[in-house]
Design a protein around this motif. Structure first.
Motif, PDB file in Angstrom:
ATOM      1  N   ALA A   1      12.511  54.984   5.134  1.00 46.25           N
ATOM      2  CA  ALA A   1      13.051  55.495   4.112  1.00 46.25           C
ATOM      3  C   ALA A   1      13.546  57.089   4.911  1.00 46.25           C
ATOM      4  O   ALA A   1      14.026  57.748   4.106  1.00 46.25           O
ATOM      5  N   GLU A   2      12.649  57.585   5.952  1.00 45.95           N
ATOM      6  CA  GLU A   2      13.604  58.544   6.188  1.00 45.95           C
ATOM      7  C   GLU A   2      15.398  58.605   6.829  1.00 45.95           C
ATOM      8  O   GLU A   2      15.620  59.170   6.173  1.00 45.95           O
TER       9      GLU A   2
ATOM     10  N   GLU B   1      13.623  50.775  -1.083  1.00 47.50           N
ATOM     11  CA  GLU B   1      13.887  51.903  -0.624  1.00 47.50           C
ATOM     12  C   GLU B   1      15.078  52.359  -0.144  1.00 47.50           C
ATOM     13  O   GLU B   1      15.594  53.394  -0.832  1.00 47.50           O
TER      14      GLU B   1
ATOM     15  N   ALA C   1      16.191  55.664  -2.666  1.00 45.05           N
ATOM     16  CA  ALA C   1      17.158  57.037  -2.247  1.00 45.05           C
ATOM     17  C   ALA C   1      18.597  56.765  -3.290  1.00 45.05           C
ATOM     18  O   ALA C   1      18.601  57.948  -3.155  1.00 45.05           O
TER      19      ALA C   1
ATOM     20  N   ARG D   1      17.531  57.452   3.161  1.00 44.45           N
ATOM     21  CA  ARG D   1      17.256  58.305   2.956  1.00 44.45           C
ATOM     22  C   ARG D   1      18.563  59.154   3.530  1.00 44.45           C
ATOM     23  O   ARG D   1      19.654  59.975   2.782  1.00 44.45           O
TER      24      ARG D   1
END
Length: 286
Positions: free
Chosen positions: A277-278, A210, A214, A281
């Motif tokens: 992921a949120e 991840e 990003a 990022r």
């Protein structure tokens, strides 16, 4: 009668106060208690009661809990000293006759073999022995444990640990805070035990992937023997005793100690939990 948030100057505590205000709890019924009350000036300006409280000072604890209806006992950050500190809060709450103590414990506290779980296990025992109404918020790992380390991972091209392929049910501090607020405003919470963790568990290898996505560069996960990992942490300034606890926690992850499948967090907050992921990022773009 008030809802007292202990450790309110910390990041989790601040999120809980915000979550209670979002739930339309009157500001005057919220007590934000902590050592550095100057950090709570913004809440005071919004009408929240602010009280000085130090877990190691029984008089300040008793004063902060005066008139309390419910108490959120956020576990202290002084590893090795937390049990007597928590006992002070529990005894003061019992003397005040509070209707509920909600305690931020650790995921799977009843079965975890992590060294970090020992003080939580002891505090849960204190609550049972005290005979006070209590609820257990067994929080899993914060996603911020990893996203806060993003600059180092990007500089090194790797994240390191000793977790193997163990899965982590991580969620954001804000998620856990929303859950705490939900419990504090609800009725009939005495005796409830919530196992709290993110909807989608991940491995350290998936964390590295991840970060790679990003950041637009390859980040690998470097799995190390626990002693080597502890030595690496100590080498970058982590106190040796705490470095060993962190390495031991990774071994717990490898055993599954931080895997949570109950879905309690999602149910309490009424939405999906913050995804890895949120979080990555957001941290990468900050």
């Amino acid at each position: 009668m008030s809802i007292v948030i202990t450790g309110a100057t910390g990041q989790l505590g601040r999120h809980v106060v915000e979550a209670l205000l979002e739930r339309n709890v009157p500001a005057g019924e919220i007590v934000a208690a902590g050592r550095s009350i100057e950090k709570l000036a913004d809440f005071a300006a919004r009408g929240v009661q602010v009280k000085a409280m130090d877990y190691a000072d029984p008089d300040s604890v008793a004063a902060a809990l005066k008139g309390a209806r419910k108490v959120l006992l956020i576990s202290g950050n002084a590893v090795g000293e937390r049990v007597p500190q928590h006992r002070t809060v529990i005894e003061a709450a019992k003397a005040e006759g509070v209707g509920l103590i909600a305690y931020t414990s650790i995921a799977n506290a009843d079965t975890s073999e992590m060294k970090l779980a020992a003080e939580h296990q002891a505090t849960e025992a204190l609550l049972k022995e005290a005979g006070v109404p209590f609820a257990l918020l067994r929080n899993g790992w914060y996603l911020e444990n990893y996203t806060d380390q993003l600059p180092g991972a990007l500089a090194q091209g790797a994240v390191a640990g000793s977790a193997g392929d163990g899965r982590i049910s991580g969620a954001s501090r804000a998620d856990y805070a929303q859950a705490a607020a939900a419990v504090l405003v609800a009725d009939d919470q005495a005796g409830r035990i919530y196992e709290l963790g993110g909807d989608q568990a991940f491995t350290m290898t998936e964390l590295a992937a991840e970060i790679s996505a990003a950041a637009g560069k390859t980040i690998i996960y470097r799995d190390l023997p626990a002693q080597e990992y502890a030595g690496m942490l100590a080498g970058v300034g982590v106190p040796e005793a705490f470095a060993e606890i962190l390495a031991d926690s990774d071994l717990g992850i490898a055993r599954g100690d931080l895997l949570v499948t109950a879905g309690d967090l999602r149910k309490l907050i009424g939405r999906p939990t913050t995804s890895l992921a949120e979080a990555v990022r957001s941290a990468a773009s900050a």
